[in-house]
Motif scaffolding. Structure first.
Motif, PDB file in Angstrom:
ATOM      1  N   ALA C  71       0.664  -0.838   0.182  1.00 15.49           N
ATOM      2  CA  ALA C  71       0.316   0.516   0.002  1.00 15.49           C
ATOM      3  C   ALA C  71       0.905   1.124  -0.045  1.00 15.49           C
ATOM      4  N   MET C  73       3.144   2.244   2.959  1.00 16.41           N
ATOM      5  CA  MET C  73       3.613   2.483   3.674  1.00 16.41           C
ATOM      6  C   MET C  73       4.556   2.097   4.310  1.00 16.41           C
ATOM      7  N   PHE C  78       3.596   1.675  10.716  1.00 19.06           N
ATOM      8  CA  PHE C  78       1.887   2.387  10.679  1.00 19.06           C
ATOM      9  C   PHE C  78       1.776   1.276   9.891  1.00 19.06           C
ATOM     10  N   TYR C  79       2.083   0.735   9.065  1.00 19.40           N
ATOM     11  CA  TYR C  79       2.404  -0.552   7.814  1.00 19.40           C
ATOM     12  C   TYR C  79       1.140  -1.343   8.736  1.00 19.40           C
ATOM     13  N   GLU C  80       0.993  -2.258   7.663  1.00 16.07           N
ATOM     14  CA  GLU C  80      -0.666  -2.917   7.659  1.00 16.07           C
ATOM     15  C   GLU C  80      -0.329  -4.584   7.497  1.00 16.07           C
ATOM     16  N   VAL C 155      -3.782   6.042  17.121  1.00 19.04           N
ATOM     17  CA  VAL C 155      -4.083   5.001  16.727  1.00 19.04           C
ATOM     18  C   VAL C 155      -5.435   6.104  15.432  1.00 19.04           C
ATOM     19  N   GLU C 156      -5.543   7.564  16.127  1.00 21.67           N
ATOM     20  CA  GLU C 156      -6.064   8.728  14.735  1.00 21.67           C
ATOM     21  C   GLU C 156      -5.540   8.691  13.786  1.00 21.67           C
ATOM     22  N   GLY C 158      -3.647   6.269  12.038  1.00 20.91           N
ATOM     23  CA  GLY C 158      -4.085   4.987  11.792  1.00 20.91           C
ATOM     24  C   GLY C 158      -3.621   3.822  11.768  1.00 20.91           C
ATOM     25  N   GLY C 159      -2.605   4.540  13.399  1.00 22.24           N
ATOM     26  CA  GLY C 159      -1.434   2.885  13.991  1.00 22.24           C
ATOM     27  C   GLY C 159      -2.412   1.791  14.607  1.00 22.24           C
ATOM     28  N   PRO C 227       2.039   9.282   9.247  1.00 25.41           N
ATOM     29  CA  PRO C 227       1.490   8.050   7.965  1.00 25.41           C
ATOM     30  C   PRO C 227       1.958   9.345   6.408  1.00 25.41           C
ATOM     31  N   GLU C 228       1.495  10.487   6.258  1.00 28.24           N
ATOM     32  CA  GLU C 228       1.442  11.569   4.996  1.00 28.24           C
ATOM     33  C   GLU C 228       3.019  11.115   5.287  1.00 28.24           C
ATOM     34  N   ARG C 233       7.199   6.954   3.713  1.00 26.54           N
ATOM     35  CA  ARG C 233       7.525   6.749   1.701  1.00 26.54           C
ATOM     36  C   ARG C 233       7.546   6.908   0.963  1.00 26.54           C
ATOM     37  N   GLU C 251       6.216   3.177  -8.457  1.00 23.07           N
ATOM     38  CA  GLU C 251       4.744   2.647  -7.504  1.00 23.07           C
ATOM     39  C   GLU C 251       4.025   1.292  -8.060  1.00 23.07           C
TER      40      GLU C 251
END
Lengths: 291, 321, 602
Positions: C71, C73, C78-80, C155-156, C158-159, C227-228, C233, C251
């Protein structure tokens, strides 16, 4: 008496005669009939259940028992091909019929009454035409928790009616001011009667032609959506689902019997319907050179 | 003319609003949200996702969410992707758009280069062997589903013969300039042909019948009678008249081409808008779904508008007001 | 006028048909190929001997493949997804790792000690470790990493990795913004870090195993904006301590990693690792042609392709059991609509599912499922039957006292007969003991091809013993999980798969009564007590103690059956035999990639 003679030469019958002379169209009908018979009499042609998987027979090569081998769940490919034809034809035909219904009713209303009704219907049509068909269909399909044939047909119909509506409306608009219609109105014929006695018969040519060609594209749409996994889900056999399993070199290379037949199935069905559609167009509009 | 264009645009704006409401409503009504599909890791407390939902406003009533979204759109802000964390929707779309656009233009170019000459030649030699061949091709082109054709193409040309790559848009990061351009074209050949197949077939049929119509019309017969050469007649009068409907068709069909790219891109795992759209749908990435739908809607509008304008330029008989 | 056209079409059709026939004929010869290698299977993965005496050589590029693009990140906190992990495994490191017996081993921390009651863990860090940009790695980086995860905005932004900081001392106060000081992780000096837990912790090293990010890079970026940030990134900006640097990307298509010359364990042999995103459909072709050198997580190669790929000759396949498994769950209880509305998971309100209330019924169903058959057929034998919901690789797995449901339709039938589930009205399906219709609804999601195929097969097996199963249309994962969670519905049987970590076998995340992922809504006080007992300090500091408790729990699980464990699929990782030095671990192929080398390096 003279009236009867005239009837005998109605444009419809003339068209029918011209159609019969069109060899390609006849070939199309023959092919389509064969495929339809295969679909209808599937249970007689194979004694395998298209959804029954046998864990001991996964991806087997063709044999006497399984003339097209078995798929990745051990289901008989030939049975899936035959029963898949049912889905394709049913989806194609009923989606066409449903679209026809919506398209003709709305087109007739718009074309006959004009004014606000026309405006409303045509804006609605513009709206749907402004979104690419697949985008709209995919969004709706994603919305549904599970897709059945009925729902699928409804979605296709709800997203494709505008083009047919436009055609019907156009024909009606041109008929509206014609003398025989004005005459019918003058003698007090009801709207219903005028629409059915005078408008529909005159618009029937383009409607039938477009409906036929539409059925062909609906079969392609169904298989395409099933292919990307957004159509009618497994284990229901559809041609798109069958080809979808071939997205793998192993199957492409070693099991062509699993994916070429459904591919040809779509190709031949669509080809046959297009032949018929073109034949009908030539029949209704002999001046046309389109082929 | 300008009045006409302005009026068309003005009519389109409310349509766009209704359209966005419908798609927004549809997307929101779907069960699941960007988090449901991924919340399957027992090491992660689902409460975390609940907090993120709250932060993104996913728990607000749908009309409120729509207004929030629409307000941002008016300011030109498409928001942030909910799936690709920290990515703006604009940057995601911007990253994929060129790929799809190139693919679309490439396939359109193939279509025109193939369809127009064949169509003309067929019309000039109707019922010749060539004409029948072209007709046969036309029938098949329209009847073959593009995903099936794509698979066959991958099988023969990429796997068996190894002539063309079947994946992606570029071989490596270390080539630049003209080499890179060639490499990109090389990668676009199979998906381009697959995407353009149906179009080629229908444009060819269309071109043939248009040219036949024009050739059969009175003024061409007159011109011929006056001693103009066949060649002259063809290029001076026929083509000009026959090409108008083709251009119109193109304008109307470009949007369809882009949406046809959805399936083709899927077959070739080509990183374009189509694959992004499918991913966004499965991941419930609402902002991206909305952006792509609107983008395609606007593209279709512009296509139609350009077709109309072009029509009035090449055919002075048509006047819009 | 159509005469000729007709003829030409006929020819065209013949050509197409001929092509099909040719293809079919072709098939006859090649069909045998995948099977030929059957005999060679014995020496899987041991073929590299031929190059064994060669010395490792520097240089060369290796190409890895994954089926989906990351994705984007590339920040470990923060990556998932596993796709990012493919890159981060080469660029970033943790204080501790795990060895083949799943024990924690030194990583960036060379040694450690815990205090008596396991509330404090002191880690002594390697000195001389350099970040990719040349800065020194110190204890401050560790503190910074944990502080970022514990941050109120984390968390907000995105973590999702809060599980690593929750047991640490002072987490609540810090995350609620009551204090600016996070007590949980403290730098004693430049190379010593102390983890403090709020309560005695039975597995403290697990919490210290998170990947470390550089403070000097992120210090000025608020957590909410991480994250941004380009530093999370962009190639070149993403900085880790790993043996490879992330330097370039196209990408969604290509991700290029280059050697980190100052790597603390010695520079890698390989110059470059290039990750390519390719479709699963063409994977085997790319391996054959050498365009791709290896494929591992998250999917590896398909079991069905195993024979074909091993027949290629130039490919090694690593086959080992995965930590995850697929289950068919029984809905023991349902939640009420009110609870769904309020989001409460309150076992007191649950409504029992009468259709499956009797454990004997569930056991009969388990006997009716041919798990071995599913593994042989669908997985081509590349998997294993699990008799408990704990991966076999764990010390805790113990099937000595579990009931093992070996396929036995006759037992299933007689059990159901005895219970009174007999076909009373002669429709071929059993009714319940009251003679009422007994139909089990069966739901499953799309997304995993093998699982999708298994559903209709399981339906068949159950119908063979006379159980009327209503197999419903599969749902897409997002929608499916929502329904599965809400669960105020008529669901009885469901399929789901779990991919689990290698850190600890503790099953509470999936099977505790109030766990969100306890989709069966299994409510068994004994199970609850055992699971708690296995985690209770100080007894649970001893692994043997936990092992005994888990043995009992697994027995209970197999009797009360909240789910049938269908199969654990083997991971199948493949690599080209030009790649040398691969030492796979049970949970990853990317072990010490700085020691990888290619035999054809210049």
């Amino acid at each position: 008496m003279s009236k009867k003679r005239k009837r005998a030469q109605s444009p419809f019958q003339l068209a029918f005669r011209r159609f019969l002379k069109n060899k390609l169209a006849i070939l199309g009908i023959i092919v389509l009939v064969i495929i339809t018979l295969g679909a209808i009499f599937a249970p007689l042609l194979t004694n395998h259940d298209p959804t029954y998987g046998d864990l001991l027979k996964i991806e087997k090569a063709p044999s006497e028992e399984h003339i097209l081998g078995t798929d990745g769940s051990g289901r008989d490919n030939f049975a899936r091909l035959l029963y898949g034809a049912r889905i394709s034809l049913v989806v194609g035909f009923s989606a066409m019929l449903f679209t026809l219904l919506i398209g003709v009713v709305l087109g007739a209303l718009a074309g006959y009454y004009g004014g606000h009704i026309d405006n409303l219907i045509m804006r609605l049509a513009d709206l749907i035409l402004a979104i690419p068909f697949l985008v709209l269909a995919l969004t709706i399909i994603a919305l549904l928790e599970s897709v059945t044939v009925t729902l699928f047909v409804t979605i296709i119909a709800l997203t494709t009616w505008p083009s047919l509506t436009r055609i019907v409306r156009g024909t009606f608009l041109s008929l509206r001011e014609q003398e025989f219609v004005l005459g019918a109105r003058a003698i007090g014929a009801s709207d219903f009667r005028i629409i059915f006695k005078h408008f529909i018969p005159n618009a029937i040519g383009p409607i039938i032609v477009n409906a036929t060609l539409m059925m062909a594209s609906m079969i392609i749409i169904e298989s395409g959506l099933s292919f990307i996994g957004m159509g009618i889900p497994q284990p229901t056999p559809t041609w798109g689902n069958m080809i979808s399993e071939a997205q793998n070199i192993r199957i492409l290379q070693y099991h062509p019997e699993a994916w070429i037949p459904p591919g040809l199935g779509i190709l031949l069905t669509v080809l046959a319907i297009n032949f018929i559609g073109d034949g009908l167009r030539d029949a209704f509009d002999p001046k046309s050179n389109r082929r | 003319m300008y009045k006409y264009i302005i009026r068309r645009i003005l009519v389109f704006i409310p349509m766009l609003i209704v359209l966005s409401m419908i798609v927004f409503g549809l997307a929101k009504a779907a069960p699941g949200d960007p988090f449901t599909g991924r919340m399957l890791d027992p090491n992660i407390d689902p409460e975390v996702y609940e907090q993120q939902r709250e932060a993104l406003g996913l728990n607000d009533p749908i009309p409120v969410q729509y207004v929030n979204w629409a307000t941002r759109i008016v300011k030109g802000d498409f928001g942030e992707s909910m799936y690709y964390k920290g990515r703006s929707v604009a940057s995601l779309v911007w990253e994929r758009l060129p790929n799809t656009l190139y693919l679309g233009l490439f396939s359109l170019a193939i279509t025109l280069i193939v369809a127009i000459p064949i169509g003309i030649y067929s019309a000039r030699n109707p019922y010749s062997m060539f004409d029948y061949g072209a007709t046969t091709f036309g029938f098949f082109g329209l009847a073959v589903p593009n995903f099936f054709f794509g698979l066959v193409a991958i099988y023969f040309f990429a796997i068996k013969l190894g002539w063309f790559p079947s994946q992606g848009t570029i071989t490596g990061t270390d080539i630049t300039g003209f080499q890179e351009f060639l490499d990109r074209i090389h990668h676009m050949v199979l998906p381009g042909i697959t995407l353009g197949l149906a179009g080629t077939a229908s444009y060819m049929r269309y071109m043939r019948s248009e040219v036949l119509d024009v050739l059969g019309s009175d003024y061409i017969r007159t011109a011929k009678a006056k001693g103009m050469s066949e060649r002259n007649v063809l290029y001076k009068h026929t083509l000009r008249n026959a090409i108008i409907p083709i251009i119109t068709l193109m304008g109307f069909e470009f949007g369809a081409l882009l949406s046809g790219a959805i399936i083709t891109e899927q077959v070739f795992s080509y990183p374009g808008l189509g694959t992004l759209f499918i991913n966004s749908i499965t991941n419930r990435d609402y902002p991206v779904i909305m952006a792509i739908t609107l983008l395609l809607g606007v593209t279709i509008l512009i296509g139609n508008l350009l077709a109309d304008i072009f029509y009035s330029i090449v055919d002075p008989r048509i006047r819009y007001d | 006028m159509f005469k000729n056209k007709y003829g030409l079409l006929a020819i065209a059709l013949l050509v197409v048909l001929g092509l099909v026939l040719a293809a079919c004929g072709d098939d006859k010869e090649s069909e045998d190929e995948p099977g030929v290698e059957e005999e060679n299977k014995g020496n899987d993965g041991k073929k590299e001997d031929e190059n064994a005496d060669e010395e490792p050589k520097s240089g060369g590029t290796l190409t890895g493949a994954m089926y989906s693009a990351p994705a984007g990140m590339f920040n470990p906190i923060f990556y998932e997804e596993a796709y990012e992990a493919n890159i981060l495994s080469f660029t970033h490191e943790s204080l501790v790792g795990q060895n083949e017996s799943l024990e924690f081993i030194p990583g960036l921390a060379k040694e450690w000690e815990t205090n008596e009651d396991q509330t404090e863990l002191t880690m002594y860090l390697e000195e001389g470790v350099k970040w990719h940009d040349g800065e020194d790695f110190t204890a401050d980086d560790v503190v910074f990493t944990y502080k970022s995860i514990a941050h109120p905005d984390y968390v907000e932004a995105g973590g999702i990795r809060t599980a690593y900081v929750q047991p640490l001392l002072g987490y609540e106060e810090y995350v609620n913004g009551e204090t600016d000081e996070f007590q949980g992780v403290e730098a004693v000096d430049d190379y010593t870090v102390k983890f403090k837990f709020a309560e005695p912790n039975i597995n403290p090293l697990y919490y210290a195993s998170f990947t470390i990010i550089p403070e000097h890079i992120f210090a000025d970026i608020p957590v909410a904006e991480m994250p941004e940030a380009e530093e999370s990134r962009q190639p070149g900006k993403v900085i880790g301590t790993g043996p490879f640097k992330f330097t370039e990307m196209v990408e969604r298509e290509q991700y290029v990693l280059e050697r980190h010359d100052d790597y603390w364990q010695g520079a890698a042999y390989l110059d470059k690792i290039v990750w390519k995103v390719v479709a699963q459909s063409v994977m085997s072709g790319l391996l054959e042609s050498g365009e791709v050198d290896f494929i591992a997580d998250p999917n590896g190669i398909q079991p069905a392709d195993y024979d074909m790929i091993s027949a290629l000759g130039n490919i090694e396949i690593i086959e080992q059991p995965d930590f995850g498994y697929q289950i068919m769950g029984f809905k023991h209880n349902h939640r009420t609509a009110d609870d769904v509305e309020s989001g409460a998971i309150n076992p007191d309100n649950w409504v029992p599912n009468e259709k499956l209330a009797d454990p004997k019924v569930r056991q009969a169903i388990a006997y009716a499922i041919n798990r071995e058959g599913l593994i042989e057929g669908l997985l081509y034998g590349r998997g294993a039957v699990l008799n408990s919901p704990i991966a076999k690789q764990f010390w805790a797995y113990d099937e000595s006292e579990t009931t093992n449901y070996t396929y036995d339709p006759d037992t299933a039938k007689s059990m159901l007969d005895e219970l009174g589930y007999v076909d009373a009205d002669g429709d071929g399906f059993r009714e319940n003991p009251d003679g009422e219709e007994w139909i089990l609804n069966f739901d499953y999601p799309t997304g995993n091809e093998l699982r999708e195929k298994s559903a209709p097969l399981i339906e068949q097996m159950l119908e063979e013993v006379g159980i009327n199963v209503n197999l419903r249309q599969p749902k897409e994962m997002s929608a499916y999980v929502e329904d599965l969670t809400n669960d105020n519905s008529d669901w009885d049987l469901y399929l789901i798969g779990w991919s689990l970590g290698s850190a600890d076998p503790d099953p509470t995340g999936l099977w505790a009564t109030a766990a969100a992922y306890n989709f069966s809504r299994w409510n068994n006080p004994d199970s609850e007590a055992l699971m708690q007992q296995a985690l209770k300090a100080p007894e649970a500091f001893e692994q043997d103690y936990r092992k005994e408790v888990y043995k009992e729990w697994q027995k209970l699980f197999s009797e009360d059956l909240p789910a049938v464990i269908l199969y654990a699929q083997n991971s199948l990782w493949a690599y080209n035999d030009r790649l040398q030095g691969v030492q796979p671990l049970p949970f990853t192929m990317y072990n010490d990639p700085h020691l990888w080398w290619v035999s054809d390096a210049e």
